[in-house]
Design an enzyme around this catalytic site. Structure first.
Site, PDB file in Angstrom:
ATOM      1  N   TYR A  77       0.858  -1.201   0.000  1.00  0.00           N
ATOM      2  CA  TYR A  77       0.000   0.000   0.000  1.00  0.00           C
ATOM      3  C   TYR A  77       0.883   1.236   0.000  1.00  0.00           C
ATOM      4  O   TYR A  77       1.828   1.318   0.781  1.00  0.00           O
ATOM      5  CB  TYR A  77      -0.904   0.023   1.250  1.00  0.00           C
ATOM      6  N   GLU A  82      -0.389   4.858  -0.496  1.00  0.00           N
ATOM      7  CA  GLU A  82      -1.114   6.121  -0.685  1.00  0.00           C
ATOM      8  C   GLU A  82      -0.183   7.304  -0.459  1.00  0.00           C
ATOM      9  O   GLU A  82       0.622   7.303   0.482  1.00  0.00           O
ATOM     10  CB  GLU A  82      -2.302   6.192   0.277  1.00  0.00           C
ATOM     11  N   ASP A 130      -7.399  13.450 -24.567  1.00  0.00           N
ATOM     12  CA  ASP A 130      -7.438  12.049 -24.143  1.00  0.00           C
ATOM     13  C   ASP A 130      -6.854  11.240 -25.300  1.00  0.00           C
ATOM     14  O   ASP A 130      -7.509  11.025 -26.316  1.00  0.00           O
ATOM     15  CB  ASP A 130      -8.890  11.657 -23.862  1.00  0.00           C
ATOM     16  N   THR A 165      -4.592   5.906 -21.448  1.00  0.00           N
ATOM     17  CA  THR A 165      -4.453   4.572 -20.885  1.00  0.00           C
ATOM     18  C   THR A 165      -3.091   4.056 -21.339  1.00  0.00           C
ATOM     19  O   THR A 165      -2.461   4.614 -22.249  1.00  0.00           O
ATOM     20  CB  THR A 165      -5.567   3.626 -21.372  1.00  0.00           C
ATOM     21  N   LYS A 173      -3.270   0.260 -24.790  1.00  0.00           N
ATOM     22  CA  LYS A 173      -3.770   0.127 -26.169  1.00  0.00           C
ATOM     23  C   LYS A 173      -2.563   0.099 -27.122  1.00  0.00           C
ATOM     24  O   LYS A 173      -1.799  -0.858 -27.099  1.00  0.00           O
ATOM     25  CB  LYS A 173      -4.774   1.241 -26.458  1.00  0.00           C
ATOM     26  N   ARG A 224      -3.028  -2.732 -18.053  1.00  0.00           N
ATOM     27  CA  ARG A 224      -4.254  -1.930 -17.871  1.00  0.00           C
ATOM     28  C   ARG A 224      -3.920  -0.823 -16.892  1.00  0.00           C
ATOM     29  O   ARG A 224      -3.427  -1.081 -15.796  1.00  0.00           O
ATOM     30  CB  ARG A 224      -5.403  -2.756 -17.266  1.00  0.00           C
TER      31      ARG A 224
HETATM   32  N1  DSN Z   1     -13.103   0.518 -24.084  1.00  0.00           N
HETATM   33  C1  DSN Z   1     -12.168   1.386 -24.772  1.00  0.00           C
HETATM   34  C2  DSN Z   1     -12.253   1.256 -26.254  1.00  0.00           C
HETATM   35  O1  DSN Z   1     -12.561   0.168 -26.706  1.00  0.00           O
HETATM   36  O2  DSN Z   1     -12.009   2.207 -26.955  1.00  0.00           O
HETATM   37  C3  DSN Z   1     -12.337   2.791 -24.371  1.00  0.00           C
HETATM   38  O3  DSN Z   1     -12.621   2.883 -23.047  1.00  0.00           O
END
Ligand code: DSN
Length: 414
Positions: A53, A55, A199, A225, A228, A234
């Site tokens: 932990y 924080e 974003d 994120t 991707k 994640r």
């Molecule tokens: N779920 C993601 C996507 O497929 O673009 C975005 O949050």
């Protein structure tokens, strides 16, 4: 033996994981937001860092024993700064929506006006959809794509911005295949004194590899994120100008979250290390070439791609001229071992659960080493599946062909 303890202790869970591993190996992943992490990232996710932990922030934790975690977090931050030319990075956000929630918390008060892209035009739920926290807490007004070109019309964005005078403009999308004019967004925002928020969840890897323009030096705040095109665990990060560092950090913790997930922070550091290599630049280049080859082949076969092509890793296909809706298309492709996601098209007449299109991306297939020739072949399989949707035997043969193709391009294990 791999996963020895799990196999012995909990065969019920192991058996499902094993099946999923086989599915991922034998089938083709064309969901634009998915990818395969490297073995090094995967190993990092299964380390003892999950036990801790922490924080707070580096040197200012609310729990003892955090010296090693401080070093890990510092490494992740240092690498992310280098990768994106960022002044300040917070690596603690748990995923994309929590990161975006923290950005709004840092810059806005409930009820403030924000300008974002409509969900059915390629925006994201957290960009102001009325059923999402963003649309419920903040007063979102929205722009759409030009119906003729399928692209963002910056004059239209300017017109709405000047009329509505939002406190923040959001750019960066989940299903938009074209290069984004960050500079123009910034100029519009400056005219009305609005904050700029990008974003870049989908395109972060392509930006990191310098294949697309980078909003980080231009915008006030940028979220992404890490799983991707960036090909990491994640999770998410927030980047901002130094002058906003304190308010962003406070919004993430204690504003939105408790303890960060330290094993994921470490995996983010490993991911950023990988993204700083020349190999990753080649990967990003090929991802775009693959998407362009795929889009050209779809167009040659009579498919309608929104905006007529792609500059990044994805495309949205309007299936309305194929007597097919998104949900059915997704199902047919699942039958031949190809995963895609149904997608709305701009001004979609159909409901979100069965929209008129599908979204396809090349990030995962490119990680397997596939190139333009394989993209053409994949489009052929998809087209044949749609054209023979009632021919079960044909679909079985196509599933076999997809499996054979995947067998030639295994998911990297080194
Ligand atoms: N779920 C993601 C996507 O497929 O673009 C975005 O949050």
């Amino acid at each position: 033996m791999k996963y020895e303890h799990l196999r012995q202790q909990d065969p019920a869970v192991w058996e499902i994981i094993e099946r999923e591993e086989k599915r991922q190996n034998d089938e083709l992943e064309l969901i634009a937001s998915e990818n395969y992490v490297s073995p090094a990232v995967l190993e990092t996710l299964a380390t003892v860092l999950t036990n801790k932990y922490s924080e707070g922030y580096i040197g200012r934790r609310y729990y003892g024993g955090n010296n090693n975690i401080d070093e890990i977090e510092n490494l992740a931050i240092t690498r992310a700064k280098k990768l994106f030319a960022a002044e300040h990075v917070n690596v603690q956000p748990l995923s994309g929506s929590p990161a975006n929630a923290a950005v709004y918390l840092a810059f806005l008060n409930p009820g403030d006006k924000v300008l974002g892209l409509k969900l059915d035009h390629g925006g994201h739920l957290s960009h102001g959809h009325k059923i999402n926290f963003s649309g419920r807490l903040y007063n979102f007004v929205q722009y759409g794509l030009n119906p003729e070109t399928g692209m963002i019309d910056m004059e239209e964005v300017r017109r709405i911005a000047l009329a509505e005078r939002p406190k923040m403009i959001v750019a960066g999308f989940s299903a938009y295949s074209r290069e984004i004019d960050w500079q123009k967004f910034k100029e519009i925002a400056d005219e009305i004194g609005a904050y700029t928020f990008a974003d870049i969840a989908h395109i972060a890897g392509l930006i990191a590899a310098k294949q697309l323009k980078n909003p980080v030096p231009i915008f006030d705040v940028v979220s992404t994120t890490t799983h991707k095109t960036l090909r990491g665990p994640r999770g998410a990060i927030i980047m901002c100008k130094e002058k906003y560092a304190k308010q962003v950090d406070r919004a993430v913790f204690p504003g939105m979250q408790g303890g960060p997930h330290d094993h994921i922070t470490a995996a983010k550091a490993v991911t950023f290390g990988e993204a700083l290599t020349p190999e990753f630049i080649e990967y990003a280049k090929q991802t775009i070439l693959n998407a362009q080859a795929m889009a050209a082949e779809f167009i040659a076969r009579g498919y309608k791609i929104i905006s007529g092509g792609t500059d990044n890793h994805l495309m949205v296909i309007d299936l309305s001229n194929k007597d097919l809706a998104g949900k059915e298309a997704e199902k047919i492709l699942e039958m031949i071992g190809i995963s895609v996601s149904r997608s709305t098209i701009p001004n979609d007449p159909n409901p979100p659960l069965n929209p008129s299109g599908i979204r396809i991306g090349t990030a995962a297939a490119t990680t397997r080493g596939m190139k333009e020739a394989e993209m053409k072949l994949i489009v052929e399989y998809i087209d044949e599946a749609f054209n023979n949707r009632d021919q079960e035997e044909k679909l079985v043969l196509l599933k076999q062909a997809v499996k054979e193709l995947c067998g030639k391009f295994p998911i990297p294990t080194k």
